[in-house]
Design a protein around this motif. Structure first.
Motif, PDB file in Angstrom:
ATOM      1  N   LEU A 193       0.741  -1.379   0.004  1.00  0.00           N
ATOM      2  CA  LEU A 193       0.175   0.372  -0.080  1.00  0.00           C
ATOM      3  C   LEU A 193       0.950   1.302  -0.045  1.00  0.00           C
ATOM      4  N   ALA A 194       1.638   1.652   1.163  1.00  0.00           N
ATOM      5  CA  ALA A 194       3.139   2.338   0.532  1.00  0.00           C
ATOM      6  C   ALA A 194       3.747   2.382  -0.542  1.00  0.00           C
ATOM      7  N   ALA A 195       4.345   1.744  -1.460  1.00  0.00           N
ATOM      8  CA  ALA A 195       4.635   1.411  -2.668  1.00  0.00           C
ATOM      9  C   ALA A 195       3.028   1.716  -3.091  1.00  0.00           C
ATOM     10  N   ARG A 196       1.756   1.416  -3.462  1.00  0.00           N
ATOM     11  CA  ARG A 196       0.940   2.408  -4.649  1.00  0.00           C
ATOM     12  C   ARG A 196       1.053   3.520  -3.913  1.00  0.00           C
ATOM     13  N   LEU A 197       0.977   4.318  -2.741  1.00  0.00           N
ATOM     14  CA  LEU A 197       1.308   5.924  -2.221  1.00  0.00           C
ATOM     15  C   LEU A 197       2.052   6.857  -3.340  1.00  0.00           C
ATOM     16  N   THR A 198       3.099   5.674  -3.039  1.00  0.00           N
ATOM     17  CA  THR A 198       4.514   6.015  -3.489  1.00  0.00           C
ATOM     18  C   THR A 198       4.534   6.890  -4.693  1.00  0.00           C
ATOM     19  N   GLN A 199       3.624   5.694  -5.797  1.00  0.00           N
ATOM     20  CA  GLN A 199       3.643   5.672  -7.159  1.00  0.00           C
ATOM     21  C   GLN A 199       2.971   6.429  -7.630  1.00  0.00           C
ATOM     22  N   GLY A 200       1.978   7.135  -7.021  1.00  0.00           N
ATOM     23  CA  GLY A 200       0.553   7.806  -7.273  1.00  0.00           C
ATOM     24  C   GLY A 200       1.337   9.339  -7.316  1.00  0.00           C
ATOM     25  N   LEU A 201       1.493   9.536  -6.235  1.00  0.00           N
ATOM     26  CA  LEU A 201       2.319  10.634  -5.843  1.00  0.00           C
ATOM     27  C   LEU A 201       3.614  10.970  -6.525  1.00  0.00           C
ATOM     28  N   ARG A 202       4.173  10.573  -6.884  1.00  0.00           N
ATOM     29  CA  ARG A 202       5.096  10.486  -7.928  1.00  0.00           C
ATOM     30  C   ARG A 202       4.520  11.038  -9.192  1.00  0.00           C
ATOM     31  N   ARG A 203       3.367   9.940  -9.925  1.00  0.00           N
ATOM     32  CA  ARG A 203       2.663  10.418 -10.882  1.00  0.00           C
ATOM     33  C   ARG A 203       1.720  12.321 -11.245  1.00  0.00           C
ATOM     34  N   LYS A 204       1.630  12.379  -9.504  1.00  0.00           N
ATOM     35  CA  LYS A 204       0.922  13.874  -9.636  1.00  0.00           C
ATOM     36  C   LYS A 204       2.455  14.702  -9.224  1.00  0.00           C
ATOM     37  N   GLY A 205       3.991  13.859  -9.648  1.00  0.00           N
ATOM     38  CA  GLY A 205       4.733  15.287  -9.597  1.00  0.00           C
ATOM     39  C   GLY A 205       5.836  15.996  -8.264  1.00  0.00           C
ATOM     40  N   CYS A 206       4.942  15.196  -7.084  1.00  0.00           N
ATOM     41  CA  CYS A 206       5.887  14.612  -5.634  1.00  0.00           C
ATOM     42  C   CYS A 206       6.751  14.717  -5.872  1.00  0.00           C
ATOM     43  N   ALA A 207       7.778  15.060  -5.001  1.00  0.00           N
ATOM     44  CA  ALA A 207       8.807  14.614  -4.238  1.00  0.00           C
ATOM     45  C   ALA A 207       9.098  14.058  -3.417  1.00  0.00           C
ATOM     46  N   PHE A 208      10.394  13.361  -3.298  1.00  0.00           N
ATOM     47  CA  PHE A 208      10.544  12.673  -1.869  1.00  0.00           C
ATOM     48  C   PHE A 208      11.305  12.846  -0.498  1.00  0.00           C
ATOM     49  N   TYR A 209      11.575  13.105  -0.398  1.00  0.00           N
ATOM     50  CA  TYR A 209      12.527  13.223   1.267  1.00  0.00           C
ATOM     51  C   TYR A 209      13.349  12.290   1.443  1.00  0.00           C
ATOM     52  N   ALA A 210      13.058  10.613   1.379  1.00  0.00           N
ATOM     53  CA  ALA A 210      13.415   9.833   1.170  1.00  0.00           C
ATOM     54  C   ALA A 210      12.763   8.317   0.256  1.00  0.00           C
ATOM     55  N   GLN A 211      13.663   7.283   0.285  1.00  0.00           N
ATOM     56  CA  GLN A 211      13.268   6.339   0.324  1.00  0.00           C
ATOM     57  C   GLN A 211      12.796   5.461   0.650  1.00  0.00           C
ATOM     58  N   SER A 212      12.035   4.897   1.032  1.00  0.00           N
ATOM     59  CA  SER A 212      11.916   4.190   1.899  1.00  0.00           C
ATOM     60  C   SER A 212      11.097   2.393   1.957  1.00  0.00           C
ATOM     61  N   PRO A 213      11.698   1.175   1.615  1.00  0.00           N
ATOM     62  CA  PRO A 213      11.275  -0.737   1.703  1.00  0.00           C
ATOM     63  C   PRO A 213      10.408  -0.767   2.473  1.00  0.00           C
ATOM     64  N   THR A 214      10.332   0.003   3.677  1.00  0.00           N
ATOM     65  CA  THR A 214       9.252   0.119   4.136  1.00  0.00           C
ATOM     66  C   THR A 214       7.536   0.398   4.155  1.00  0.00           C
ATOM     67  N   ASN A 215       6.645   0.455   5.155  1.00  0.00           N
ATOM     68  CA  ASN A 215       5.569   1.344   5.159  1.00  0.00           C
ATOM     69  C   ASN A 215       5.714   2.336   4.948  1.00  0.00           C
ATOM     70  N   GLN A 216       6.502   3.551   5.189  1.00  0.00           N
ATOM     71  CA  GLN A 216       6.694   4.642   5.642  1.00  0.00           C
ATOM     72  C   GLN A 216       7.120   5.664   4.137  1.00  0.00           C
ATOM     73  N   VAL A 217       6.360   6.059   4.016  1.00  0.00           N
ATOM     74  CA  VAL A 217       6.431   7.482   2.792  1.00  0.00           C
ATOM     75  C   VAL A 217       6.576   8.733   3.407  1.00  0.00           C
ATOM     76  N   PHE A 218       7.806   9.369   2.491  1.00  0.00           N
ATOM     77  CA  PHE A 218       8.394  10.730   3.045  1.00  0.00           C
ATOM     78  C   PHE A 218       8.028  11.214   2.041  1.00  0.00           C
ATOM     79  N   PRO A 219       6.649  12.374   1.681  1.00  0.00           N
ATOM     80  CA  PRO A 219       6.494  13.387   0.783  1.00  0.00           C
ATOM     81  C   PRO A 219       6.588  14.280   0.841  1.00  0.00           C
ATOM     82  N   ILE A 220       7.130  15.366  -0.022  1.00  0.00           N
ATOM     83  CA  ILE A 220       7.478  16.741   0.187  1.00  0.00           C
ATOM     84  C   ILE A 220       6.187  17.822  -0.439  1.00  0.00           C
ATOM     85  N   LEU A 221       5.454  18.038   0.647  1.00  0.00           N
ATOM     86  CA  LEU A 221       3.801  18.690   0.933  1.00  0.00           C
ATOM     87  C   LEU A 221       4.365  19.967   1.053  1.00  0.00           C
ATOM     88  N   THR A 222       3.560  20.891   0.155  1.00  0.00           N
ATOM     89  CA  THR A 222       3.943  22.336   1.028  1.00  0.00           C
ATOM     90  C   THR A 222       3.021  22.397   2.107  1.00  0.00           C
TER      91      THR A 222
END
Length: 93
Positions: free
Chosen positions: A33-62
């Motif tokens: 589920l975290a991977a799906r969230l990451t992929q969806g955010l990435r498709r929307k142009g979101c950058a990430f502070y760190a990549q994680s192989p776990t269920n943690q997601v670190f998007p950079i948001l305004t």
């Protein structure tokens, strides 16, 4: 809120998680589920502070994006990025 369990109450829960490797199945599902969230955010142009192989997601948001999403999601500050953006670890409320 903080909840406490006695050892007597916790042992059956632990046993259920260990039976048939349920804890592994649940962990895999959370990671997927975290991977799906990451992929969806990435498709929307979101950058990430760190990549994680776990269920943690670190998007950079305004700060505005965070403010709007806080109604449905919890956030923990990971790191300030700049004056207008923060990296956040997020999860569903």
């Amino acid at each position: 809120e903080i909840y406490t369990l006695s050892l007597h109450d916790a042992l059956p829960i632990f046993g259920a998680l260990l039976k048939d490797d349920l804890w592994l199945q649940l962990g895999r599902r959370e990671n997927e589920l975290a991977a799906r969230l990451t992929q969806g955010l990435r498709r929307k142009g979101c950058a990430f502070y760190a990549q994680s192989p776990t269920n943690q997601v670190f998007p950079i948001l305004t700060k505005e994006q965070i403010r709007r999403l806080e109604a449905d999601f919890t956030f923990e500050l990971t790191a300030p990025v700049d004056e207008n953006r923060d990296a956040r670890c997020c999860g569903k409320k």
